[in-house]
Design a protein around this motif. Structure first.
Motif, PDB file in Angstrom:
ATOM      1  N   ASP A  34       7.112  50.004 150.877  1.00  0.00           N
ATOM      2  CA  ASP A  34       7.654  49.036 149.711  1.00  0.00           C
ATOM      3  C   ASP A  34       7.025  49.040 148.238  1.00  0.00           C
ATOM      4  O   ASP A  34       7.473  49.213 147.301  1.00  0.00           O
ATOM      5  N   GLU A  35       5.767  49.110 148.622  1.00  0.00           N
ATOM      6  CA  GLU A  35       4.783  49.088 147.335  1.00  0.00           C
ATOM      7  C   GLU A  35       4.868  50.531 146.696  1.00  0.00           C
ATOM      8  O   GLU A  35       4.715  50.319 145.393  1.00  0.00           O
ATOM      9  N   VAL A  36       4.831  51.366 147.521  1.00  0.00           N
ATOM     10  CA  VAL A  36       4.762  52.838 146.729  1.00  0.00           C
ATOM     11  C   VAL A  36       6.169  52.767 145.850  1.00  0.00           C
ATOM     12  O   VAL A  36       6.209  53.310 144.925  1.00  0.00           O
ATOM     13  N   LEU A  37       7.316  52.550 146.531  1.00  0.00           N
ATOM     14  CA  LEU A  37       8.517  52.706 145.901  1.00  0.00           C
ATOM     15  C   LEU A  37       8.759  51.896 144.652  1.00  0.00           C
ATOM     16  O   LEU A  37       9.322  52.164 143.838  1.00  0.00           O
ATOM     17  N   ALA A  38       8.403  50.627 144.760  1.00  0.00           N
ATOM     18  CA  ALA A  38       8.205  49.799 143.712  1.00  0.00           C
ATOM     19  C   ALA A  38       7.523  50.499 142.287  1.00  0.00           C
ATOM     20  O   ALA A  38       7.831  50.384 141.203  1.00  0.00           O
ATOM     21  N   ALA A  39       6.431  51.122 142.722  1.00  0.00           N
ATOM     22  CA  ALA A  39       5.648  51.744 141.683  1.00  0.00           C
ATOM     23  C   ALA A  39       6.106  52.925 141.342  1.00  0.00           C
ATOM     24  O   ALA A  39       6.178  52.980 139.967  1.00  0.00           O
ATOM     25  N   ALA A  40       6.719  53.769 142.221  1.00  0.00           N
ATOM     26  CA  ALA A  40       7.289  54.857 141.573  1.00  0.00           C
ATOM     27  C   ALA A  40       8.560  54.726 140.840  1.00  0.00           C
ATOM     28  O   ALA A  40       8.813  55.687 139.967  1.00  0.00           O
ATOM     29  N   ASN A  41       9.175  53.683 141.260  1.00  0.00           N
ATOM     30  CA  ASN A  41      10.630  53.346 140.496  1.00  0.00           C
ATOM     31  C   ASN A  41      10.351  52.798 139.382  1.00  0.00           C
ATOM     32  O   ASN A  41      11.547  52.562 138.513  1.00  0.00           O
ATOM     33  N   ASP A  42       9.301  52.244 138.984  1.00  0.00           N
ATOM     34  CA  ASP A  42       9.177  51.402 137.856  1.00  0.00           C
ATOM     35  C   ASP A  42       8.944  52.268 136.726  1.00  0.00           C
ATOM     36  O   ASP A  42       7.614  52.379 136.308  1.00  0.00           O
ATOM     37  N   THR A  43       9.861  52.974 136.563  1.00  0.00           N
ATOM     38  CA  THR A  43       9.734  54.171 135.380  1.00  0.00           C
ATOM     39  C   THR A  43      10.888  54.244 134.506  1.00  0.00           C
ATOM     40  O   THR A  43      12.018  54.041 135.037  1.00  0.00           O
ATOM     41  N   ASP A  44      10.659  54.607 133.066  1.00  0.00           N
ATOM     42  CA  ASP A  44      12.140  55.053 132.080  1.00  0.00           C
ATOM     43  C   ASP A  44      12.390  56.300 132.351  1.00  0.00           C
ATOM     44  O   ASP A  44      13.409  56.516 131.663  1.00  0.00           O
ATOM     45  N   TYR A  45      11.876  57.079 133.323  1.00  0.00           N
ATOM     46  CA  TYR A  45      12.233  58.387 133.308  1.00  0.00           C
ATOM     47  C   TYR A  45      12.880  58.860 134.529  1.00  0.00           C
ATOM     48  O   TYR A  45      14.108  58.753 134.670  1.00  0.00           O
ATOM     49  N   GLY A  46      12.212  59.264 135.679  1.00  0.00           N
ATOM     50  CA  GLY A  46      12.820  59.540 136.962  1.00  0.00           C
ATOM     51  C   GLY A  46      13.376  60.891 137.275  1.00  0.00           C
ATOM     52  O   GLY A  46      14.583  60.934 137.643  1.00  0.00           O
ATOM     53  N   LEU A  47      13.070  61.839 136.140  1.00  0.00           N
ATOM     54  CA  LEU A  47      13.535  63.296 136.447  1.00  0.00           C
ATOM     55  C   LEU A  47      13.260  63.913 137.580  1.00  0.00           C
ATOM     56  O   LEU A  47      14.021  64.507 138.355  1.00  0.00           O
ATOM     57  N   ALA A  48      11.890  63.546 137.966  1.00  0.00           N
ATOM     58  CA  ALA A  48      11.532  64.352 139.256  1.00  0.00           C
ATOM     59  C   ALA A  48      10.507  63.388 140.111  1.00  0.00           C
ATOM     60  O   ALA A  48       9.853  62.655 139.516  1.00  0.00           O
ATOM     61  N   ALA A  49      10.032  63.381 141.301  1.00  0.00           N
ATOM     62  CA  ALA A  49       9.199  62.913 142.050  1.00  0.00           C
ATOM     63  C   ALA A  49       8.763  63.961 143.216  1.00  0.00           C
ATOM     64  O   ALA A  49       9.386  64.777 143.631  1.00  0.00           O
TER      65      ALA A  49
ATOM     66  N   GLY B 198      15.905  62.545 139.919  1.00  0.00           N
ATOM     67  CA  GLY B 198      16.940  63.476 140.198  1.00  0.00           C
ATOM     68  C   GLY B 198      16.713  64.632 140.790  1.00  0.00           C
ATOM     69  O   GLY B 198      17.467  65.155 141.530  1.00  0.00           O
ATOM     70  N   GLN B 199      15.258  64.907 141.163  1.00  0.00           N
ATOM     71  CA  GLN B 199      14.836  66.096 142.001  1.00  0.00           C
ATOM     72  C   GLN B 199      13.517  65.474 142.682  1.00  0.00           C
ATOM     73  O   GLN B 199      12.680  65.084 142.150  1.00  0.00           O
ATOM     74  N   ILE B 200      13.470  65.632 144.131  1.00  0.00           N
ATOM     75  CA  ILE B 200      12.483  64.978 144.860  1.00  0.00           C
ATOM     76  C   ILE B 200      11.925  66.241 145.679  1.00  0.00           C
ATOM     77  O   ILE B 200      12.504  67.073 146.390  1.00  0.00           O
ATOM     78  N   TRP B 201      10.423  66.560 145.844  1.00  0.00           N
ATOM     79  CA  TRP B 201       9.938  67.398 146.342  1.00  0.00           C
ATOM     80  C   TRP B 201       9.059  66.608 147.670  1.00  0.00           C
ATOM     81  O   TRP B 201       8.624  65.570 147.417  1.00  0.00           O
ATOM     82  N   VAL B 202       8.729  67.426 148.811  1.00  0.00           N
ATOM     83  CA  VAL B 202       8.151  66.756 150.055  1.00  0.00           C
ATOM     84  C   VAL B 202       7.119  67.897 150.063  1.00  0.00           C
ATOM     85  O   VAL B 202       7.208  68.916 150.507  1.00  0.00           O
ATOM     86  N   ASN B 203       5.757  67.250 150.156  1.00  0.00           N
ATOM     87  CA  ASN B 203       4.620  68.085 150.053  1.00  0.00           C
ATOM     88  C   ASN B 203       4.292  69.440 149.458  1.00  0.00           C
ATOM     89  O   ASN B 203       3.873  70.366 149.959  1.00  0.00           O
ATOM     90  N   CYS B 204       4.959  69.017 148.260  1.00  0.00           N
ATOM     91  CA  CYS B 204       4.790  70.122 147.379  1.00  0.00           C
ATOM     92  C   CYS B 204       5.310  69.664 145.961  1.00  0.00           C
ATOM     93  O   CYS B 204       5.583  68.405 145.927  1.00  0.00           O
ATOM     94  N   ALA B 205       5.372  70.431 144.948  1.00  0.00           N
ATOM     95  CA  ALA B 205       5.465  70.006 143.555  1.00  0.00           C
ATOM     96  C   ALA B 205       6.029  71.050 142.698  1.00  0.00           C
ATOM     97  O   ALA B 205       5.599  72.321 143.000  1.00  0.00           O
TER      98      ALA B 205
END
Length: 201
Positions: free
Chosen positions: A84-99, A119-126
């Motif tokens: 939950d702490e990770v999600l709150a930090a990651a989603n606290d942005t004005d952008y959100g193009l990729a994660a 908009g685009q999410i990578w797992v174990n890579c970027a």
């Protein structure tokens, strides 16, 4: 770190001196605000608009280091206790193009990908590509609200060493590509978009 003509180069120069000064300004603002530089933190004394691969700790959510897209080789390691702490930090942005997220647990990968507002999410890579992702525009994973998924508040502060430099390089070039997980997460993002469209009707 080197130019495009150097085959072993992982990180290249910035586009202009103006951009390099912008990156350095964000870095110096972070230091002035109490953030700790683990490695890097300055321009490079060589031909070209190179900037040292830089890793920060001890950041706060209001810092430009976290709030802005830097478009430079700068990342922050942010400790956390739970998802939950990770999600709150990651989603606290004005952008959100990729994660991008790193985990050894496929169930967690699906769960996190479903909750990340990107908009685009990578797992174990970027910055990898899959035919299911049609967007040509991507953002560096070391932009706003970078979260190191293996850190935790129980770990001691890492010492300044080559391992921090290696971490900075890995933020730009990950050697492992979990294609099945990425495809699954892309499908989950597509399902979310379809649900939102149905709700608008």
């Amino acid at each position: 770190m080197g130019g495009s003509e150097e085959p072993d180069s992982i990180i290249g120069p910035l586009i202009s001196e103006k951009q390099r000064q912008r990156v350095h300004g964000i870095v110096t603002d972070g230091v002035a605000g109490g953030a700790q530089v683990m490695t890097g933190g300055d321009v490079m004394d060589r031909k070209g608009y190179f900037y040292q691969a830089t890793i920060f700790t001890n950041t706060t959510p209001d810092m430009r280091l976290i709030r802005e897209e830097i478009f430079g080789p700068v990342g922050s390691v942010i400790p956390f206790d739970d998802e939950d702490e990770v999600l709150a930090a990651a989603n606290d942005t004005d952008y959100g193009l990729a994660a991008a997220l790193w985990t050894e647990n496929l169930g967690r990968a699906h769960r996190m990908a479903n909750e990340l507002r990107a908009g685009q999410i990578w797992v174990n890579c970027a910055s990898q590509r899959t035919p299911r992702c049609r967007s040509a525009a991507t953002s560096s994973p070391v932009g706003a609200a970078s979260v190191a998924a293996r850190a935790s508040k129980s770990t001691s502060t890492p010492r300044r060493s080559t391992s921090a430099t290696n971490l900075a390089a890995k933020l730009y070039s990950t050697t492992r590509f979990a294609s099945d997980a990425v495809a699954s997460c892309s499908l989950a993002a597509r399902r979310r978009r379809l649900r939102r469209r149905r709700l608008r009707r």
